[in-house]
Design a protein around this motif. Structure first.
Motif, PDB file in Angstrom:
ATOM      1  N   SER A  86       0.921  -1.075  -0.284  1.00 25.48           N
ATOM      2  CA  SER A  86       0.012   0.103   0.215  1.00 25.48           C
ATOM      3  C   SER A  86       0.831   1.301   0.211  1.00 25.48           C
ATOM      4  O   SER A  86       2.273   1.128   0.310  1.00 25.48           O
ATOM      5  N   LEU A  87       0.350   2.935  -0.019  1.00 27.96           N
ATOM      6  CA  LEU A  87       0.920   3.625  -0.181  1.00 27.96           C
ATOM      7  C   LEU A  87       0.739   4.273   0.870  1.00 27.96           C
ATOM      8  O   LEU A  87      -0.153   4.338   1.997  1.00 27.96           O
ATOM      9  N   LYS A  88       1.670   4.340   1.961  1.00 24.70           N
ATOM     10  CA  LYS A  88       2.007   4.645   3.299  1.00 24.70           C
ATOM     11  C   LYS A  88       1.804   6.431   3.624  1.00 24.70           C
ATOM     12  O   LYS A  88       1.743   6.575   2.339  1.00 24.70           O
ATOM     13  N   ALA A  91       5.021   8.304   2.519  1.00 27.92           N
ATOM     14  CA  ALA A  91       4.981   8.929   1.109  1.00 27.92           C
ATOM     15  C   ALA A  91       4.078   9.785   0.670  1.00 27.92           C
ATOM     16  O   ALA A  91       4.463  10.454   0.263  1.00 27.92           O
ATOM     17  N   VAL A  92       2.791  10.062   1.263  1.00 26.51           N
ATOM     18  CA  VAL A  92       1.518  11.279   0.992  1.00 26.51           C
ATOM     19  C   VAL A  92       2.725  12.076   1.702  1.00 26.51           C
ATOM     20  O   VAL A  92       2.599  13.133   1.357  1.00 26.51           O
ATOM     21  N   SER A  93       2.991  11.825   2.841  1.00 21.79           N
ATOM     22  CA  SER A  93       3.603  13.203   3.828  1.00 21.79           C
ATOM     23  C   SER A  93       4.652  13.511   2.560  1.00 21.79           C
ATOM     24  O   SER A  93       5.029  15.370   2.489  1.00 21.79           O
ATOM     25  N   GLY A  94       5.618  12.974   1.911  1.00 22.60           N
ATOM     26  CA  GLY A  94       7.006  13.447   1.307  1.00 22.60           C
ATOM     27  C   GLY A  94       5.986  14.056   0.346  1.00 22.60           C
ATOM     28  O   GLY A  94       7.177  14.610  -0.056  1.00 22.60           O
ATOM     29  N   LEU A  95       5.212  13.431  -0.054  1.00 21.78           N
ATOM     30  CA  LEU A  95       5.166  14.124  -1.934  1.00 21.78           C
ATOM     31  C   LEU A  95       4.329  15.233  -1.515  1.00 21.78           C
ATOM     32  O   LEU A  95       4.374  16.839  -2.342  1.00 21.78           O
ATOM     33  N   GLN A  96       3.776  15.864  -0.010  1.00 21.32           N
ATOM     34  CA  GLN A  96       3.360  16.656   0.087  1.00 21.32           C
ATOM     35  C   GLN A  96       3.922  17.692   0.424  1.00 21.32           C
ATOM     36  O   GLN A  96       4.200  19.279  -0.460  1.00 21.32           O
ATOM     37  N   GLU A  97       4.803  17.907   1.030  1.00 17.77           N
ATOM     38  CA  GLU A  97       6.024  18.306   0.926  1.00 17.77           C
ATOM     39  C   GLU A  97       6.594  18.841  -0.328  1.00 17.77           C
ATOM     40  O   GLU A  97       6.774  20.307  -0.796  1.00 17.77           O
ATOM     41  N   ASN A  98       6.785  18.384  -1.605  1.00 16.14           N
ATOM     42  CA  ASN A  98       7.480  18.777  -2.623  1.00 16.14           C
ATOM     43  C   ASN A  98       6.618  19.446  -3.269  1.00 16.14           C
ATOM     44  O   ASN A  98       7.286  20.141  -4.291  1.00 16.14           O
ATOM     45  N   ASP A 117      -5.896   3.897  -4.989  1.00 11.10           N
ATOM     46  CA  ASP A 117      -6.652   2.420  -3.880  1.00 11.10           C
ATOM     47  C   ASP A 117      -5.923   1.957  -2.929  1.00 11.10           C
ATOM     48  O   ASP A 117      -6.258   1.118  -1.721  1.00 11.10           O
ATOM     49  N   SER A 118      -4.632   1.678  -2.940  1.00 10.31           N
ATOM     50  CA  SER A 118      -4.656   1.062  -2.032  1.00 10.31           C
ATOM     51  C   SER A 118      -3.527   1.704  -0.825  1.00 10.31           C
ATOM     52  O   SER A 118      -3.253   1.142  -0.437  1.00 10.31           O
ATOM     53  N   MET A 119      -3.835   3.477  -1.145  1.00 10.92           N
ATOM     54  CA  MET A 119      -3.653   3.835   0.251  1.00 10.92           C
ATOM     55  C   MET A 119      -4.069   3.734   1.577  1.00 10.92           C
ATOM     56  O   MET A 119      -5.048   3.393   1.537  1.00 10.92           O
ATOM     57  N   THR A 120      -3.387   3.828   2.184  1.00 12.59           N
ATOM     58  CA  THR A 120      -4.333   3.163   3.554  1.00 12.59           C
ATOM     59  C   THR A 120      -5.258   4.429   4.398  1.00 12.59           C
ATOM     60  O   THR A 120      -5.072   5.331   3.521  1.00 12.59           O
ATOM     61  N   ASN A 125      -6.387  10.776   4.123  1.00 15.47           N
ATOM     62  CA  ASN A 125      -7.071  11.838   5.311  1.00 15.47           C
ATOM     63  C   ASN A 125      -5.883  13.032   5.120  1.00 15.47           C
ATOM     64  O   ASN A 125      -6.322  13.901   5.102  1.00 15.47           O
ATOM     65  N   ARG A 126      -4.706  11.937   4.732  1.00 14.37           N
ATOM     66  CA  ARG A 126      -3.699  12.985   4.730  1.00 14.37           C
ATOM     67  C   ARG A 126      -3.526  13.773   3.815  1.00 14.37           C
ATOM     68  O   ARG A 126      -3.357  15.485   3.085  1.00 14.37           O
ATOM     69  N   LEU A 127      -3.902  13.093   2.611  1.00 15.04           N
ATOM     70  CA  LEU A 127      -3.864  13.677   1.313  1.00 15.04           C
ATOM     71  C   LEU A 127      -4.680  14.712   0.689  1.00 15.04           C
ATOM     72  O   LEU A 127      -4.868  15.502   0.114  1.00 15.04           O
ATOM     73  N   LEU A 128      -6.288  14.521   2.024  1.00  8.11           N
ATOM     74  CA  LEU A 128      -7.200  15.168   1.728  1.00  8.11           C
ATOM     75  C   LEU A 128      -7.274  16.314   1.974  1.00  8.11           C
ATOM     76  O   LEU A 128      -7.433  17.621   1.260  1.00  8.11           O
ATOM     77  N   LYS A 129      -6.292  16.884   2.778  1.00 12.13           N
ATOM     78  CA  LYS A 129      -6.090  18.782   3.067  1.00 12.13           C
ATOM     79  C   LYS A 129      -5.566  19.167   1.308  1.00 12.13           C
ATOM     80  O   LYS A 129      -5.706  20.106   1.841  1.00 12.13           O
TER      81      LYS A 129
END
Length: 269
Positions: A86-88, A91-98, A117-120, A125-129
């Motif tokens: 899955s996408l952890k 990983a999403v947090s790092g993308l958001q910083e970029n 669709d494999s995101m935890t 919820n983090r990506l939603l922001k």
């Protein structure tokens, strides 16, 4: 490829190109389709159409932006892929910083998230922001096989392009092979013959996923029939469950030959 080359998606391409030409590009998209559809390639061609210097709305495959996107070295494009199952959240947090960085090559930051669709749940919820408050010019594209696994709060903020409803010649070949396997099972063929057929038709993990997609599509189609078919609906439902179990095995890096052969043994009873 240019978007003009997607002849099987003609109406969809017309909509996309018109939106780009009219500067009506959204900040978030979902591209949904079966595993056998190259959704990442489609996403890149979409981005080329947005950023193309010569043929905006379609992409020229010649300008510096198109060439960089083709070779994954466009400065402001970030591609996030699943790690293991899955996408952890990290990983999403790092993308958001970029995505917070100011674009260096133009006025847009681009993110392509494979296997969205494999995101935890925490990662979603983090990506939603970011989807709620994206920086100006940001484009986020989620690639998904099943949007039902995404939070409704995410899908409601995205434009969804579904590619699975289009028939491609390669898909026809895979559906025909899946039907052949089903026929062999129903005819009671020896497992050694089934194994030989599978060895010739499924040569890697990608083709294993394609077989699962074909089997599931055929079983789902049979569900729309009556009870006089060769397979009872209860058995069809059971077989769909077996296909999903095999899919989970493949995602868990189980040997694809073992996963497929185990599936066929279950379907054959």
């Amino acid at each position: 490829m240019s978007l003009r080359d997607y002849n099987e998606y003609k109406r969809l391409i017309e909509r996309i190109s018109k939106a780009i030409i009219n500067a009506n590009v959204s900040h978030a998209y979902i591209i949904e389709g079966d595993n056998c559809i190259d959704k990442e390639a489609f996403a890149k061609d979409f981005i080329k159409a947005v950023l193309c210097l010569e043929e905006p709305g379609f992409g020229c495959d010649r300008c510096v932006n198109c060439r960089k996107i083709d070779h994954d070295n466009y400065e402001d494009m970030y591609i996030l892929r699943a790690d293991e199952l899955s996408l952890k959240d990290a990983a999403v947090s790092g993308l958001q910083e970029n995505l917070k960085n100011k674009p260096s090559a133009g006025n847009r930051n681009i993110a392509i998230i494979e296997g969205a669709d494999s995101m935890t749940p925490r990662a979603q919820n983090r990506l939603l922001k970011t989807l709620e408050e994206p920086n100006p010019g940001t484009i986020i594209i989620l690639l998904s096989e099943n949007t039902e696994n995404l939070l409704q709060t995410i899908t409601s903020r995205c434009i969804i392009y579904r590619l699975g409803n289009f028939v491609q010649s390669n898909q026809n070949d895979k559906l025909a092979f899946a039907q052949k396997i089903i026929d062999m099972v129903l005819e009671g063929c020896y497992f050694c013959d089934l194994k030989e057929t599978l060895t010739k038709g499924v040569k890697d993990r990608k083709e294993a996923f394609m077989l699962l997609d074909g089997l599931e599509r055929l079983f789902s189609g049979d569900m729309a029939g009556d009870d006089t078919g060769a397979m009872r609906k209860e058995k069809i439902i059971e077989n769909v469950r077996y296909v999903e179990e095999a899919r989970r095995d493949l995602l868990a890096n189980v040997n694809y030959k073992y996963a497929i052969r185990n599936l066929i043994l279950k379907i054959g009873g």
